[in-house]
Enzyme design. Structure first.
Site, PDB file in Angstrom:
ATOM      1  N   ASP A  61      -1.988  20.095  34.916  1.00 31.50           N
ATOM      2  CA  ASP A  61      -1.559  18.829  34.309  1.00 31.50           C
ATOM      3  C   ASP A  61      -2.638  17.744  34.390  1.00 31.50           C
ATOM      4  OD1 ASP A  61       0.727  20.409  34.746  1.00 31.50           O
ATOM      5  OD2 ASP A  61       2.023  18.660  34.998  1.00 31.50           O
ATOM      6  N   HIS A  63      -1.835  14.489  32.400  1.00 31.16           N
ATOM      7  CA  HIS A  63      -0.936  13.329  32.285  1.00 31.16           C
ATOM      8  C   HIS A  63      -1.646  11.988  32.059  1.00 31.16           C
ATOM      9  CE1 HIS A  63       3.030  14.975  32.613  1.00 31.16           C
ATOM     10  NE2 HIS A  63       2.753  15.636  33.716  1.00 31.16           N
ATOM     11  N   ASN A 121       5.649  20.958  28.933  1.00 33.82           N
ATOM     12  CA  ASN A 121       6.975  20.420  28.582  1.00 33.82           C
ATOM     13  C   ASN A 121       6.898  18.979  28.077  1.00 33.82           C
ATOM     14  OD1 ASN A 121       6.413  19.929  31.474  1.00 33.82           O
ATOM     15  ND2 ASN A 121       8.377  18.863  31.460  1.00 33.82           N
ATOM     16  N   HIS A 122       5.777  18.281  28.329  1.00 36.06           N
ATOM     17  CA  HIS A 122       5.630  16.913  27.808  1.00 36.06           C
ATOM     18  C   HIS A 122       5.056  16.878  26.390  1.00 36.06           C
ATOM     19  CE1 HIS A 122       6.744  14.240  31.233  1.00 36.06           C
ATOM     20  NE2 HIS A 122       6.680  15.409  31.838  1.00 36.06           N
ATOM     21  N   HIS A 170       2.573  27.014  31.179  1.00 35.32           N
ATOM     22  CA  HIS A 170       2.761  25.733  31.851  1.00 35.32           C
ATOM     23  C   HIS A 170       3.775  25.822  32.988  1.00 35.32           C
ATOM     24  CE1 HIS A 170       2.843  21.485  32.596  1.00 35.32           C
ATOM     25  NE2 HIS A 170       4.157  21.510  32.527  1.00 35.32           N
ATOM     26  N   HIS A 245       2.684  22.376  36.182  1.00 37.26           N
ATOM     27  CA  HIS A 245       4.056  21.842  36.142  1.00 37.26           C
ATOM     28  C   HIS A 245       4.560  21.193  37.433  1.00 37.26           C
ATOM     29  CE1 HIS A 245       7.913  21.410  34.193  1.00 37.26           C
ATOM     30  NE2 HIS A 245       8.516  22.401  34.805  1.00 37.26           N
TER      31      HIS A 245
END
EC number: 3.1.3.16
Length: 319
Positions: A61, A63, A121-122, A170, A245
Site C-alpha cells: 500500500d 495510500h 480495495n481502494h 492485494h 492490505h
C-alpha cells in the site's frame, strides 16, 4: 497519448523531489484524462492474472504518500532501472493521492512490460468516494475527473504470478478460488462486488487463530487460516502468497511458516502509526529480500535499511 506527453508528465511529477515534502504538482485536467484513458487500454491489453518474471521489486500500500513513493523509487531504482509490481491501494488517506496515482499510471504507460499495477480495495468508487480521493478530485479538478479514474480503476488486473511460483494480490485467498483460471475469467471492466472472488482477492485477511475460513472484522469477505494457505499452495504448486492490505510494523510480516508475506509500503502510515515501509526484491533465483524504509524520530525524514535474505517457502530454483 504521445510518448513525449507522458515523458513531460513524468518529468514534472519528479521535479518536486528536491522541494519540501508535500508540494503539489498541478497537471492539466486534459493530461490526467489522457493518462487514464491510455493506461486503461494498456490494462485491458494485459491479462487479469499477470504472468511476470523475476527479477522484480514488489510494493504494498502507498495510500497517497507521494514523498514516500519517491523515496521507494530512490531506494529500489527509478523505472526502468528495476521492474516493479505494486499491490494496490494507491489513493485515499494520504495527502497526495493525485500525484501518486498519476506517476504510477505514467510509468505504466511508459514501461508497460516492466511496470505493473494490481487493484486494491481502494481502487473502487464506493470506497474512495468516502476515504478522500473523491474529495481531492472535486477540490482540485472536478467530479468528472474522479469518474474517469473510476473507469480506469475498473480495468486494473486482480493478481500476478511471478515465475509460476509466487502469487500476488492485494487482499488474499477466496473460498471461490478453485483454479487460477477463475482469476483469468473475471470480466473487466468491473466494479468490485460486495461478495465473491474479486471481492475476496481485494479484501480478505490471514488470521493465525482461524482454521479454514472465518468472519472478517472489516465486515467484508473472510479471514483464512494457515491450513488454508498450505492447502492452496500445495494444490497449485506455488511457493508463496504475497499480499498487502494490512499495516505491519516492520513493513513486511510472514505468516504460516513463511508461506505468506504481507507487504506495506507507506511508512508512518497516516502520521498515526510508527510502522516502517518495505519493498520485497525477488531475484532471478526467486530469493526474496526486503528493503526497509524505517520511520524516523523526526517526522518527514526516513532512514533506509535492508532486511535479511529470506527464501520463499522453500528455496526453489527458477523454472
Amino acid at each position: 497519448m504521445e510518448e513525449s506527453a507522458v515523458d513531460d508528465v513524468i518529468e514534472r511529477l519528479l521535479e518536486v523531489r528536491n522541494n519540501r515534502p508535500g508540494k503539489q504538482v498541478n497537471l492539466a485536467e486534459g493530461e490526467i484524462r489522457q493518462l487514464c484513458l491510455t493506461a486503461k487500454d494498456v490494462f485491458m491489453s494485459q491479462p487479469n492474472l499477470l504472468e511476470l518474471e523475476a527479477p522484480i521489486k514488489i510494493c504494498g500500500d502507498i495510500h497517497g504518500q507521494y514523498t514516500d513513493l519517491l523515496r521507494l523509487f530512490e531506494y529500489g531504482g527509478f523505472p526502468p532501472e528495476a521492474n516493479y509490481l505494486f499491490l494496490g491501494d494507491y489513493v485515499d488517506r494520504g495527502k497526495q493521492s493525485l500525484e501518486t496515482i498519476c506517476l504510477l499510471l505514467a510509468f505504466k504507460v511508459k514501461y508497460p512490460k516492466n511496470f505493473f499495477l494490481l487493484r486494491g480495495n481502494h481502487e473502487c468508487a464506493s470506497i474512495n468516494r468516502i476515504y478522500g480521493f473523491y474529495d481531492v478530485c472535486k477540490r482540485r479538478y472536478n467530479i468528472r475527473l474522479w469518474k474517469t479514474f473510476t473507469d480506469c480503476f475498473n480495468c486494473l488486473p486482480a493478481c500476478a504470478l511471478v515465475d509460476e511460483k509466487i502469487i500476488c494480490m492485494h487482499g488474499g485467498l477466496s473460498p471461490e478460488l478453485k483454479s487460477l483460471d477463475a482469476i483469468r475469467h473475471i470480466p473487466r471492466p468491473t466494479d468490485v462486488p460486495d461478495t465473491g472472488l474479486l471481492c475476496d482477492l481485494l479484501w480478505s485477511d490471514p488470521d493465525k487463530d482461524v482454521a479454514g475460513w472465518g468472519e472478517n472484522d472489516r465486515g467484508v469477505s473472510y479471514t483464512f487460516g494457515p491450513d488454508t494457505v498450505t492447502g492452496f499452495l500445495q494444490k497449485h504448486d506455488l511457493d508463496l502468497i504475497c499480499r498487502a492490505h494490512q499495516v505491519v510494523e516492520d513493513g513486511y510480516e510472514f505468516f504460516a511458516k513463511r508461506q505468506l508475506v504481507t507487504l506495506f509500503s507507506a511508512p508512518n502510515y497516516c502520521g498515526e502509526f510508527d510502522n516502517a515501509g518495505a519493498l520485497m526484491s525477488v531475484d532471478d533465483t526467486l530469493m526474496c529480500s526486503f528493503q526497509i524504509l524505517k520511520p524516523s524520530e523526526k517526522k518527514g525524514k526516513l532512514l533506509y535499511g535492508s532486511g535479511a535474505l529470506a527464501g520463499p517457502g522453500r528455496g526453489t530454483p527458477r523454472r
